[in-house]
Design an enzyme around this catalytic site. Structure first.
Site, PDB file in Angstrom:
ATOM      1  N   GLU A 113       0.839  -1.199   0.000  1.00 53.45           N
ATOM      2  CA  GLU A 113       0.000   0.000   0.000  1.00 53.45           C
ATOM      3  C   GLU A 113       0.872   1.246   0.000  1.00 53.45           C
ATOM      4  O   GLU A 113       1.991   1.226   0.533  1.00 53.45           O
ATOM      5  CB  GLU A 113      -0.908   0.025   1.242  1.00 53.45           C
ATOM      6  CG  GLU A 113      -1.797  -1.195   1.387  1.00 53.45           C
ATOM      7  CD  GLU A 113      -2.369  -1.304   2.793  1.00 53.45           C
ATOM      8  OE1 GLU A 113      -3.273  -0.516   3.122  1.00 53.45           O
ATOM      9  OE2 GLU A 113      -1.901  -2.173   3.551  1.00 53.45           O
ATOM     10  N   LYS A 115       2.220   4.595   1.349  1.00 54.75           N
ATOM     11  CA  LYS A 115       2.337   5.136   2.706  1.00 54.75           C
ATOM     12  C   LYS A 115       2.001   6.633   2.657  1.00 54.75           C
ATOM     13  O   LYS A 115       2.824   7.454   2.249  1.00 54.75           O
ATOM     14  CB  LYS A 115       3.744   4.907   3.261  1.00 54.75           C
ATOM     15  CG  LYS A 115       3.914   5.284   4.724  1.00 54.75           C
ATOM     16  CD  LYS A 115       5.298   4.894   5.222  1.00 54.75           C
ATOM     17  CE  LYS A 115       5.458   5.229   6.694  1.00 54.75           C
ATOM     18  NZ  LYS A 115       5.392   6.676   6.950  1.00 54.75           N
ATOM     19  N   ASP A 117       1.508  10.371   3.598  1.00 55.29           N
ATOM     20  CA  ASP A 117       2.258  11.255   4.492  1.00 55.29           C
ATOM     21  C   ASP A 117       1.284  12.204   5.184  1.00 55.29           C
ATOM     22  O   ASP A 117       0.999  13.299   4.704  1.00 55.29           O
ATOM     23  CB  ASP A 117       3.295  12.048   3.686  1.00 55.29           C
ATOM     24  CG  ASP A 117       4.346  12.682   4.584  1.00 55.29           C
ATOM     25  OD1 ASP A 117       4.394  12.335   5.782  1.00 55.29           O
ATOM     26  OD2 ASP A 117       5.112  13.516   4.089  1.00 55.29           O
ATOM     27  N   TYR A 222      -6.718   2.206   6.322  1.00 56.63           N
ATOM     28  CA  TYR A 222      -5.843   1.121   5.890  1.00 56.63           C
ATOM     29  C   TYR A 222      -5.908  -0.129   6.764  1.00 56.63           C
ATOM     30  O   TYR A 222      -5.103  -1.052   6.591  1.00 56.63           O
ATOM     31  CB  TYR A 222      -4.402   1.588   5.792  1.00 56.63           C
ATOM     32  CG  TYR A 222      -3.834   2.231   7.051  1.00 56.63           C
ATOM     33  CD1 TYR A 222      -3.639   1.507   8.219  1.00 56.63           C
ATOM     34  CD2 TYR A 222      -3.489   3.572   7.062  1.00 56.63           C
ATOM     35  CE1 TYR A 222      -3.121   2.083   9.348  1.00 56.63           C
ATOM     36  CE2 TYR A 222      -2.952   4.171   8.185  1.00 56.63           C
ATOM     37  CZ  TYR A 222      -2.764   3.424   9.320  1.00 56.63           C
ATOM     38  OH  TYR A 222      -2.249   4.014  10.466  1.00 56.63           O
ATOM     39  N   LYS A 310      10.922   3.303   3.083  1.00 59.11           N
ATOM     40  CA  LYS A 310      10.982   4.759   2.973  1.00 59.11           C
ATOM     41  C   LYS A 310      11.712   5.142   1.682  1.00 59.11           C
ATOM     42  O   LYS A 310      12.789   4.628   1.409  1.00 59.11           O
ATOM     43  CB  LYS A 310      11.705   5.371   4.186  1.00 59.11           C
ATOM     44  CG  LYS A 310      11.080   5.024   5.531  1.00 59.11           C
ATOM     45  CD  LYS A 310       9.658   5.544   5.664  1.00 59.11           C
ATOM     46  CE  LYS A 310       9.584   7.036   5.816  1.00 59.11           C
ATOM     47  NZ  LYS A 310      10.019   7.524   7.122  1.00 59.11           N
ATOM     48  N   CYS A 404      37.614  37.726  10.346  1.00 61.63           N
ATOM     49  CA  CYS A 404      36.238  37.531  10.792  1.00 61.63           C
ATOM     50  C   CYS A 404      35.296  38.496  10.074  1.00 61.63           C
ATOM     51  O   CYS A 404      35.548  39.707  10.059  1.00 61.63           O
ATOM     52  CB  CYS A 404      36.150  37.735  12.304  1.00 61.63           C
ATOM     53  SG  CYS A 404      34.447  37.635  12.946  1.00 61.63           S
ATOM     54  N   CYS A 407      33.985  41.037  13.117  1.00 58.32           N
ATOM     55  CA  CYS A 407      34.851  41.946  13.874  1.00 58.32           C
ATOM     56  C   CYS A 407      36.199  42.213  13.201  1.00 58.32           C
ATOM     57  O   CYS A 407      37.011  42.973  13.720  1.00 58.32           O
ATOM     58  CB  CYS A 407      35.076  41.412  15.284  1.00 58.32           C
ATOM     59  SG  CYS A 407      36.091  39.913  15.335  1.00 58.32           S
ATOM     60  N   CYS A 422      37.221  32.491  14.879  1.00 60.18           N
ATOM     61  CA  CYS A 422      37.549  33.824  15.380  1.00 60.18           C
ATOM     62  C   CYS A 422      37.772  33.691  16.882  1.00 60.18           C
ATOM     63  O   CYS A 422      36.897  33.194  17.596  1.00 60.18           O
ATOM     64  CB  CYS A 422      36.403  34.803  15.097  1.00 60.18           C
ATOM     65  SG  CYS A 422      36.604  36.403  15.914  1.00 60.18           S
ATOM     66  N   CYS A 427      34.152  39.679  20.022  1.00 61.10           N
ATOM     67  CA  CYS A 427      33.466  39.613  18.729  1.00 61.10           C
ATOM     68  C   CYS A 427      31.958  39.693  18.942  1.00 61.10           C
ATOM     69  O   CYS A 427      31.378  38.876  19.677  1.00 61.10           O
ATOM     70  CB  CYS A 427      33.813  38.315  18.010  1.00 61.10           C
ATOM     71  SG  CYS A 427      32.914  38.078  16.458  1.00 61.10           S
TER      72      CYS A 427
END
Length: 668
Positions: A113, A115, A117, A222, A310, A404, A407, A422, A427
């Site tokens: 069957e 599946k 969702d 089902y 799945k 960075c 900073c 960093c 900072c």
């Protein structure tokens, strides 16, 4: 009009409207125009208004009605709603087939069957009348959503035959309804639903059934909770009977005589699933014979006679527009791919983490490349690979910065690490992310202080470090965007309440490198106060269970830093608790509890209890909660969608409880 005559007329209208509703919503083959259905419905409404004492519970007018609920009541399923074990490959399917053959021999059939969702539901009929509908919950106890399920037109209020039984199915939102719903929400400035499954689940958990009625939900049934009273001997017979009774059953099912046929069926629907008007996320395979199902039996959570295949993660192609850099609370620079919007596994994706510079080099990612994107575990978007054959010379190589982005401090790569970092303690990005971590659920757990609110407080310079949070005033909060009187009051109360947290919450919230939630608990329990921890030598720290040299160095360095010393002092002045408030192991040694001295592993989703609360409770009763299953594990508590940990526990013969059994033990 005589009463007998009215009752006869009402019954005729019920029969006609229910038949037309069945043809339209279940068979998708209406025999009369909508105008005729509407005319008969108006006639019924008028007749019932004139004779309200004759309104029956199975009247077509009774699908939507009543006042909104204040809460959902709990419902115990007459037969447990088991979850299914998963298969992800042809090899997994053949292993399942082998186990079935070992259990029942060679002569059997499968039923395959789609599946759906959506949200698993259970419908209860008594003498053919729909009396109750509920969610799956933990498989034993769900929530009563009868009023919302009655609004689904494909669910008959009365069956064509007077059976009393529990029917199982999946409520879902058709793709068309999902698109329409999100269009309306977008126009109204509301948050969009991520996918049809979330939309269906959210709709059925509305306390006002009128909202669920407006969402155009549908259902496929089902199976039955117990087929004993119906006389069916096979699952396929049961599906045919459900259909005969007027229930909506998916017609794409197929009876297969071998695993080869099953695999062909899966290949067909892997290819054709986009053409369906509803979402599916796999194929369910069941042994057909009821007797053989009973012979195979079940584990604590899953039947041995069924498996859910799945689908592989959906992969799509899109263009990488840019790479954005962010700075985490520990200074790690994380690159994120900015993509042309593309729909993957039910949601629109525009960003995908690239993790680090090494991954970008390994996959040879360049700006303006066409890339393959998927969702890892159908959740987290990731770039799978680059389509180098589609390059046209406009692509631009990407190089990680040397400084960075927040900073401008020089970035470094620590020995043994792949990330650029960093190390500037001032900072702003690190401070902001550190604040977000400090207030998070597993740290100080300050409800209402989310990422956006912290961002505002930081940009307004109302909060520069965690201690500043405890000196905020209501007036300051009221000057912020979207902060009303009630929200400000609630936030101040939440901040005040967090002062009473046990020491481990604070330690984890401070973000000391290498000190995770578990280590914070161990340190707090061992040293009892932050003052004792702060003066502990590296040798004393290493002597603590689970504390290694790296963690010991990080802890010592933290408390040696003058800035952090001032932060602790400021938190103390604010009234934040600095002591461990939980039970010590010496205190739990003589506790009369099943958990005392046992190692417990939690896996899967718990419906009724918060995982952290369960962990804390077990530890307070002398137990130890571990993150992995081994021969030393005494007990595994398996919630919904438990995976490999449950499988390993069963292989090792370790005792497994579901959430209901856990609740019984805790209540006792």
């Amino acid at each position: 009009m005589a009463r007998d005559s009215v009752e006869k007329q009402l019954k005729e209208l019920y029969n006609l409207l229910n038949q037309y509703n069945y043809e339209y919503h279940v068979l998708d083959n209406p025999s009369v125009p909508d105008a005729e259905y509407d005319r008969l419905m108006r006639e019924l409404i008028k007749l019932e208004e004139e004779h309200p004492e004759l309104i029956s519970p199975d009247s077509p007018t009774q699908r939507v009605g009543g006042e909104p609920l204040s809460t959902f009541e709990k419902v115990r399923h007459e037969t447990q709603m088991l979850s299914l074990a998963n298969a992800f490959s042809e090899e997994d399917l053949r292993d399942f087939d082998r186990r079935v053959r070992q259990g029942i021999g060679e002569q059997f059939s499968y039923v395959c069957e789609l599946k759906i969702d959506g949200l698993a539901v259970s419908l209860r009929y008594i003498d053919g009348l729909f009396v109750q509908g509920s969610t799956r919950g933990d498989g034993t106890i769900g929530e009563d959503i009868t009023a919302n399920l009655r609004t689904i037109r494909s669910i008959p209020i009365r069956l064509k035959e007077p059976f009393s039984l529990e029917v199982r199915g999946e409520a879902y939102m058709p793709k068309k309804s999902f698109l329409q719903l999100n269009k309306v929400r977008e126009e109204n400035g509301e948050v969009l639903f991520a996918n049809p499954r979330n939309a269906a689940a959210g709709s059925l958990r509305q306390l006002d059934p009128r909202i669920a009625a407006s969402r155009n939900l549908d259902v496929f049934l089902y199976g039955m909770g117990d087929s004993g009273t119906t006389g069916v001997t096979a699952h396929s017979e049961g599906l045919d009977l459900l259909q005969k009774m007027g229930l909506k059953v998916n017609n794409e099912r197929k009876k297969c005589e071998s695993i080869e046929e099953v695999i062909e069926y899966i290949k067909k629907w892997t290819e054709n699933r986009p053409h369906l008007d509803y979402e599916i996320d796999g194929i369910v395979i069941k042994v057909d014979s009821i007797d053989q199902q009973e012979q195979l039996g079940s584990t604590a959570k899953t039947p041995r006679w069924a498996v859910a295949y799945k689908f592989p993660a959906e992969e799509v192609i899109t263009k990488l527009i840019d790479i954005e850099l962010s700075v985490g609370r520990t200074g790690v620079i994380t690159p994120t791919a900015i993509l042309e919007p593309v729909r993957v596994a039910g949601t629109t994706v525009q960003r995908a983490s690239l993790h680090n510079e090494d991954l970008i080099r390994e996959k040879d990612i360049m700006l303006h490349d066409y890339v393959v994107v998927k969702k890892a575990g159908d959740i987290i978007p990731e770039v799978v690979n680059v389509l180098t054959e589609r390059r046209n010379g406009e692509e631009i190589p990407f190089h990680m910065p040397t400084h960075c982005p927040e900073c401008d401090s020089e970035l470094i790569r620590l020995e043994g690490e792949v990330a650029l970092r960093c190390i500037n303690p001032t900072c702003p990005a690190q401070r902001r992310e550190g604040l977000i971590h400090f207030v998070s659920r597993n740290a100080m757990n300050i409800d209402g202080l989310g990422e956006k609110v912290i961002g505002q407080l930081f940009s307004l310079q109302l909060v520069k470090d965690p201690a500043d949070i405890y000196f905020l005033t209501k007036d300051q909060l009221l000057n912020m965007e979207r902060m009303g009187e009630k929200s400000a009051t609630n936030l101040i109360n939440a901040i005040q309440a967090s002062k009473a947290n046990s020491l481990e919450k604070l330690l984890f919230g401070l973000g000391i490198r290498h000190v995770g939630e578990k280590a914070a608990k161990t340190l707090a329990e061992h040293f009892e106060t932050i003052d004792k921890l702060s003066i502990a030598s590296r040798e004393e720290l290493i002597s603590v269970e689970e504390v290694g040299e790296k963690m010991a160095d990080a802890i010592a360095t933290f408390f040696e830093n003058e800035e952090f010393e001032q932060l602790i002092s400021k938190l103390k002045n604010a009234g934040v608790n600095m002591e461990y408030l939980g039970p010590k192991r010496s205190e739990t040694a003589n506790i009369d509890s099943y958990f005392n001295g046992k190692t417990v592993v939690l896996t899967g989703k718990l419906e009724k209890m918060n995982r952290n609360e369960v962990k804390a409770t077990i530890e307070s009763l002398g137990g130890k909660v571990s993150g992995s299953v081994s021969k030393k594990t005494d007990l595994v508590i398996a919630g919904e969608d438990a995976g490999s940990k449950l499988t390993k526990a069963e292989e090792l013969g370790i005792e497994v409880w579901d959430e209901e059994r856990l609740l019984e033990e805790l209540v006792d």
